[in-house]
Design a protein around this motif. Structure first.
Motif, PDB file in Angstrom:
ATOM      1  N   PHE A 182     -65.574  29.268   9.405  1.00  0.00           N
ATOM      2  CA  PHE A 182     -65.295  29.150  10.838  1.00  0.00           C
ATOM      3  C   PHE A 182     -64.329  28.001  11.096  1.00  0.00           C
ATOM      4  O   PHE A 182     -63.378  28.135  11.882  1.00  0.00           O
ATOM      5  CB  PHE A 182     -66.589  28.938  11.615  1.00  0.00           C
ATOM      6  CG  PHE A 182     -66.360  28.651  13.077  1.00  0.00           C
ATOM      7  CD1 PHE A 182     -66.046  29.674  13.962  1.00  0.00           C
ATOM      8  CD2 PHE A 182     -66.441  27.345  13.559  1.00  0.00           C
ATOM      9  CE1 PHE A 182     -65.804  29.402  15.311  1.00  0.00           C
ATOM     10  CE2 PHE A 182     -66.214  27.067  14.896  1.00  0.00           C
ATOM     11  CZ  PHE A 182     -65.890  28.101  15.779  1.00  0.00           C
ATOM     12  N   ALA A 183     -64.558  26.864  10.441  1.00  0.00           N
ATOM     13  CA  ALA A 183     -63.686  25.704  10.635  1.00  0.00           C
ATOM     14  C   ALA A 183     -62.277  25.994  10.126  1.00  0.00           C
ATOM     15  O   ALA A 183     -61.286  25.581  10.749  1.00  0.00           O
ATOM     16  CB  ALA A 183     -64.277  24.481   9.929  1.00  0.00           C
ATOM     17  N   GLU A 184     -62.154  26.712   9.015  1.00  0.00           N
ATOM     18  CA  GLU A 184     -60.835  27.075   8.502  1.00  0.00           C
ATOM     19  C   GLU A 184     -60.090  27.969   9.499  1.00  0.00           C
ATOM     20  O   GLU A 184     -58.884  27.824   9.712  1.00  0.00           O
ATOM     21  CB  GLU A 184     -60.984  27.785   7.161  1.00  0.00           C
ATOM     22  CG  GLU A 184     -59.695  28.342   6.569  1.00  0.00           C
ATOM     23  CD  GLU A 184     -58.693  27.275   6.174  1.00  0.00           C
ATOM     24  OE1 GLU A 184     -57.519  27.629   5.967  1.00  0.00           O
ATOM     25  OE2 GLU A 184     -59.077  26.083   6.069  1.00  0.00           O
ATOM     26  N   TRP A 185     -60.824  28.894  10.115  1.00  0.00           N
ATOM     27  CA  TRP A 185     -60.209  29.746  11.144  1.00  0.00           C
ATOM     28  C   TRP A 185     -59.719  28.904  12.320  1.00  0.00           C
ATOM     29  O   TRP A 185     -58.629  29.139  12.849  1.00  0.00           O
ATOM     30  CB  TRP A 185     -61.214  30.793  11.611  1.00  0.00           C
ATOM     31  CG  TRP A 185     -60.696  31.745  12.641  1.00  0.00           C
ATOM     32  CD1 TRP A 185     -59.604  32.565  12.536  1.00  0.00           C
ATOM     33  CD2 TRP A 185     -61.248  31.965  13.949  1.00  0.00           C
ATOM     34  NE1 TRP A 185     -59.447  33.294  13.694  1.00  0.00           N
ATOM     35  CE2 TRP A 185     -60.433  32.955  14.571  1.00  0.00           C
ATOM     36  CE3 TRP A 185     -62.351  31.457  14.631  1.00  0.00           C
ATOM     37  CZ2 TRP A 185     -60.696  33.418  15.858  1.00  0.00           C
ATOM     38  CZ3 TRP A 185     -62.601  31.924  15.912  1.00  0.00           C
ATOM     39  CH2 TRP A 185     -61.792  32.890  16.517  1.00  0.00           C
ATOM     40  N   MET A 186     -60.511  27.905  12.709  1.00  0.00           N
ATOM     41  CA  MET A 186     -60.116  27.049  13.819  1.00  0.00           C
ATOM     42  C   MET A 186     -58.904  26.189  13.461  1.00  0.00           C
ATOM     43  O   MET A 186     -58.118  25.819  14.337  1.00  0.00           O
ATOM     44  CB  MET A 186     -61.287  26.172  14.264  1.00  0.00           C
ATOM     45  CG  MET A 186     -62.414  26.947  14.922  1.00  0.00           C
ATOM     46  SD  MET A 186     -61.872  27.951  16.332  1.00  0.00           S
ATOM     47  CE  MET A 186     -61.222  26.694  17.434  1.00  0.00           C
ATOM     48  N   VAL A 187     -58.735  25.839  12.194  1.00  0.00           N
ATOM     49  CA  VAL A 187     -57.529  25.138  11.751  1.00  0.00           C
ATOM     50  C   VAL A 187     -56.291  25.966  12.104  1.00  0.00           C
ATOM     51  O   VAL A 187     -55.298  25.447  12.627  1.00  0.00           O
ATOM     52  CB  VAL A 187     -57.598  24.856  10.237  1.00  0.00           C
ATOM     53  CG1 VAL A 187     -56.217  24.483   9.693  1.00  0.00           C
ATOM     54  CG2 VAL A 187     -58.583  23.730   9.947  1.00  0.00           C
ATOM     55  N   TRP A 188     -56.352  27.270  11.828  1.00  0.00           N
ATOM     56  CA  TRP A 188     -55.214  28.142  12.127  1.00  0.00           C
ATOM     57  C   TRP A 188     -55.055  28.357  13.629  1.00  0.00           C
ATOM     58  O   TRP A 188     -53.923  28.425  14.133  1.00  0.00           O
ATOM     59  CB  TRP A 188     -55.377  29.469  11.389  1.00  0.00           C
ATOM     60  CG  TRP A 188     -55.111  29.291   9.929  1.00  0.00           C
ATOM     61  CD1 TRP A 188     -56.017  29.034   8.948  1.00  0.00           C
ATOM     62  CD2 TRP A 188     -53.824  29.293   9.300  1.00  0.00           C
ATOM     63  NE1 TRP A 188     -55.385  28.884   7.738  1.00  0.00           N
ATOM     64  CE2 TRP A 188     -54.045  29.040   7.924  1.00  0.00           C
ATOM     65  CE3 TRP A 188     -52.530  29.501   9.747  1.00  0.00           C
ATOM     66  CZ2 TRP A 188     -52.997  28.984   7.004  1.00  0.00           C
ATOM     67  CZ3 TRP A 188     -51.485  29.440   8.835  1.00  0.00           C
ATOM     68  CH2 TRP A 188     -51.729  29.185   7.486  1.00  0.00           C
ATOM     69  N   ASN A 189     -56.166  28.452  14.352  1.00  0.00           N
ATOM     70  CA  ASN A 189     -56.063  28.559  15.804  1.00  0.00           C
ATOM     71  C   ASN A 189     -55.406  27.319  16.403  1.00  0.00           C
ATOM     72  O   ASN A 189     -54.652  27.409  17.387  1.00  0.00           O
ATOM     73  CB  ASN A 189     -57.450  28.760  16.419  1.00  0.00           C
ATOM     74  CG  ASN A 189     -57.996  30.146  16.173  1.00  0.00           C
ATOM     75  OD1 ASN A 189     -57.235  31.097  16.004  1.00  0.00           O
ATOM     76  ND2 ASN A 189     -59.304  30.283  16.129  1.00  0.00           N
ATOM     77  N   ALA A 190     -55.682  26.166  15.813  1.00  0.00           N
ATOM     78  CA  ALA A 190     -55.064  24.925  16.290  1.00  0.00           C
ATOM     79  C   ALA A 190     -53.547  24.979  16.120  1.00  0.00           C
ATOM     80  O   ALA A 190     -52.790  24.535  16.999  1.00  0.00           O
ATOM     81  CB  ALA A 190     -55.642  23.735  15.534  1.00  0.00           C
ATOM     82  N   LEU A 191     -53.086  25.524  15.003  1.00  0.00           N
ATOM     83  CA  LEU A 191     -51.641  25.655  14.774  1.00  0.00           C
ATOM     84  C   LEU A 191     -51.014  26.609  15.793  1.00  0.00           C
ATOM     85  O   LEU A 191     -49.900  26.380  16.264  1.00  0.00           O
ATOM     86  CB  LEU A 191     -51.386  26.146  13.353  1.00  0.00           C
ATOM     87  CG  LEU A 191     -51.721  25.150  12.232  1.00  0.00           C
ATOM     88  CD1 LEU A 191     -51.649  25.841  10.874  1.00  0.00           C
ATOM     89  CD2 LEU A 191     -50.769  23.957  12.266  1.00  0.00           C
ATOM     90  N   VAL A 192     -51.736  27.684  16.097  1.00  0.00           N
ATOM     91  CA  VAL A 192     -51.235  28.646  17.089  1.00  0.00           C
ATOM     92  C   VAL A 192     -51.109  27.976  18.459  1.00  0.00           C
ATOM     93  O   VAL A 192     -50.101  28.140  19.157  1.00  0.00           O
ATOM     94  CB  VAL A 192     -52.153  29.880  17.152  1.00  0.00           C
ATOM     95  CG1 VAL A 192     -51.766  30.779  18.332  1.00  0.00           C
ATOM     96  CG2 VAL A 192     -52.089  30.666  15.844  1.00  0.00           C
ATOM     97  N   VAL A 193     -52.127  27.212  18.848  1.00  0.00           N
ATOM     98  CA  VAL A 193     -52.087  26.508  20.135  1.00  0.00           C
ATOM     99  C   VAL A 193     -50.908  25.527  20.167  1.00  0.00           C
ATOM    100  O   VAL A 193     -50.157  25.452  21.152  1.00  0.00           O
ATOM    101  CB  VAL A 193     -53.410  25.771  20.393  1.00  0.00           C
ATOM    102  CG1 VAL A 193     -53.299  24.846  21.607  1.00  0.00           C
ATOM    103  CG2 VAL A 193     -54.543  26.771  20.603  1.00  0.00           C
ATOM    104  N   ALA A 194     -50.740  24.783  19.081  1.00  0.00           N
ATOM    105  CA  ALA A 194     -49.659  23.798  19.028  1.00  0.00           C
ATOM    106  C   ALA A 194     -48.284  24.456  19.055  1.00  0.00           C
ATOM    107  O   ALA A 194     -47.295  23.822  19.452  1.00  0.00           O
ATOM    108  CB  ALA A 194     -49.799  22.951  17.759  1.00  0.00           C
ATOM    109  N   ALA A 195     -48.200  25.730  18.644  1.00  0.00           N
ATOM    110  CA  ALA A 195     -46.911  26.427  18.597  1.00  0.00           C
ATOM    111  C   ALA A 195     -46.485  26.979  19.946  1.00  0.00           C
ATOM    112  O   ALA A 195     -45.325  27.392  20.106  1.00  0.00           O
ATOM    113  CB  ALA A 195     -46.978  27.559  17.572  1.00  0.00           C
ATOM    114  N   ILE A 196     -47.391  27.014  20.932  1.00  0.00           N
ATOM    115  CA  ILE A 196     -47.079  27.656  22.220  1.00  0.00           C
ATOM    116  C   ILE A 196     -45.833  27.065  22.886  1.00  0.00           C
ATOM    117  O   ILE A 196     -44.918  27.810  23.279  1.00  0.00           O
ATOM    118  CB  ILE A 196     -48.303  27.589  23.161  1.00  0.00           C
ATOM    119  CG1 ILE A 196     -49.418  28.502  22.631  1.00  0.00           C
ATOM    120  CG2 ILE A 196     -47.907  27.983  24.583  1.00  0.00           C
ATOM    121  CD1 ILE A 196     -50.717  28.404  23.422  1.00  0.00           C
ATOM    122  N   PRO A 197     -45.717  25.739  23.057  1.00  0.00           N
ATOM    123  CA  PRO A 197     -44.513  25.218  23.738  1.00  0.00           C
ATOM    124  C   PRO A 197     -43.231  25.469  22.958  1.00  0.00           C
ATOM    125  O   PRO A 197     -42.170  25.693  23.559  1.00  0.00           O
ATOM    126  CB  PRO A 197     -44.810  23.718  23.877  1.00  0.00           C
ATOM    127  CG  PRO A 197     -45.880  23.438  22.886  1.00  0.00           C
ATOM    128  CD  PRO A 197     -46.690  24.665  22.776  1.00  0.00           C
TER     129      PRO A 197
END
Length: 303
Positions: A220-235
């Motif tokens: 679950f934490a590894e998945w959230m690592v990738w979600n964090a990258l997706v969020v950071a990529a939005i701007p």
């Protein structure tokens, strides 16, 4: 066709990156080097040994390669480039060094359970040519690194803006938190196993710490690592709007979301929770009760 069909989404993702104006060159370089890396580190050893566990070496070092290429070939804001490059290099090298340790200690001389489980899937799907299926699997992993898993890094590192978005701050904080939880879950699991070994207990179920609330808190934490990258990529994705064709820009946004989906499917069904639990039920008598009382992936209160 049934052997090659798993490659099509990732070929499409790579083709999308190659069709952009801002990311085409670095995407071509990354894709070719990923395929070369996987051919030498994964496909060739798999063909010679009949074991697919070498994916565990190729995939993380492929992430490191993404980070290195992003650092040297991207022309975005230097601080932004350094942060996202460092995130990929750190995460990839951490897993890659552990994979090399397993290789040196001889742990890869037998097929890892998740890849043995994959062969069962192929047999149920009527894929009798296991050697070909293994090669397709290795290429698929390389194409994953060439396409959707590279998208967050390449998009973030293309942004020349000196201003910092709230999405980037949230993404960075979420990445640090998720990586810390993953490390904590791994530490708690290893501590539990050491304690059981010292007590002479075998095949016990780890339900300590984070493992009380999820059967796979590390996944679950590894998945959230990738979600964090997706969020950071939005701007940075929004910043590409002016320089890319509308359809390409929209598909890149969909590709970012698909990166999260790819990792979720992988960590739950593909090589993560489902194959792990198939063998845990057989090996650990208490595991069925643990399944009934504890969420599989998303953390939550015990039932």
């Amino acid at each position: 066709m049934k052997y090659l069909s798993p490659l099509y989404p990732f070929l499409a993702g790579w083709a999308l990156l190659l069709s952009t104006d801002a990311l085409a060159y670095i995407s071509l370089t990354n894709g070719l080097l990923q395929l070369l890396l996987f051919a030498l580190v994964v496909c060739l050893p798999t063909w010679l040994t009949g074991r697919m566990s070498y994916v565990d070496i190729g995939w993380p070092w492929g992430l490191t390669l993404i980070g290195v290429l992003t650092f040297f070939l991207s022309d975005g804001n230097p601080i932004r480039v350094a942060i996202v490059s460092g995130a990929y290099v750190f995460a990839g090298s951490r897993m890659g060094l552990d994979a090399l340790r397993m290789w040196r200690s001889g742990e890869l001389k037998t097929e890892l359970p998740r890849y043995a489980f994959q062969q069962r899937r192929w047999e149920r799907a009527g894929k009798t040519n296991i050697k070909l299926s293994m090669q397709v699997e290795g290429i698929l992993q390389g194409l994953g690194n060439a396409s959707f898993l590279a998208m967050p890094a390449l998009i973030i590192a293309s942004n020349p803006s000196n201003s910092v978005s709230i999405f980037e701050v949230i993404g960075l904080l979420l990445w640090l938190m998720a990586f810390g939880l993953e490390a904590l879950a791994d530490h708690q699991k290893h501590a539990f196993l050491r304690a059981m070994k010292a007590a002479g207990e075998t095949n016990k179920v780890c339900n300590a710490g984070l493992w009380k609330y999820s059967r796979h808190p590390n996944y679950f934490a590894e998945w959230m690592v990738w979600n964090a990258l997706v969020v950071a990529a939005i701007p940075s994705w929004l910043a590409l709007y002016e320089g890319e064709r509308l359809m390409i820009w929209l598909l890149l946004g969909g590709g970012l979301l698909f990166a999260s989906r790819v990792m979720y499917t992988t960590l739950v069904y593909y090589t993560g929770a489902v194959p792990a639990e198939y063998y845990s039920v057989k090996k650990r008598p208490e595991y069925k009760d643990y399944q009934q009382r504890t969420n599989r992936f998303f953390p939550g209160p015990r039932k």
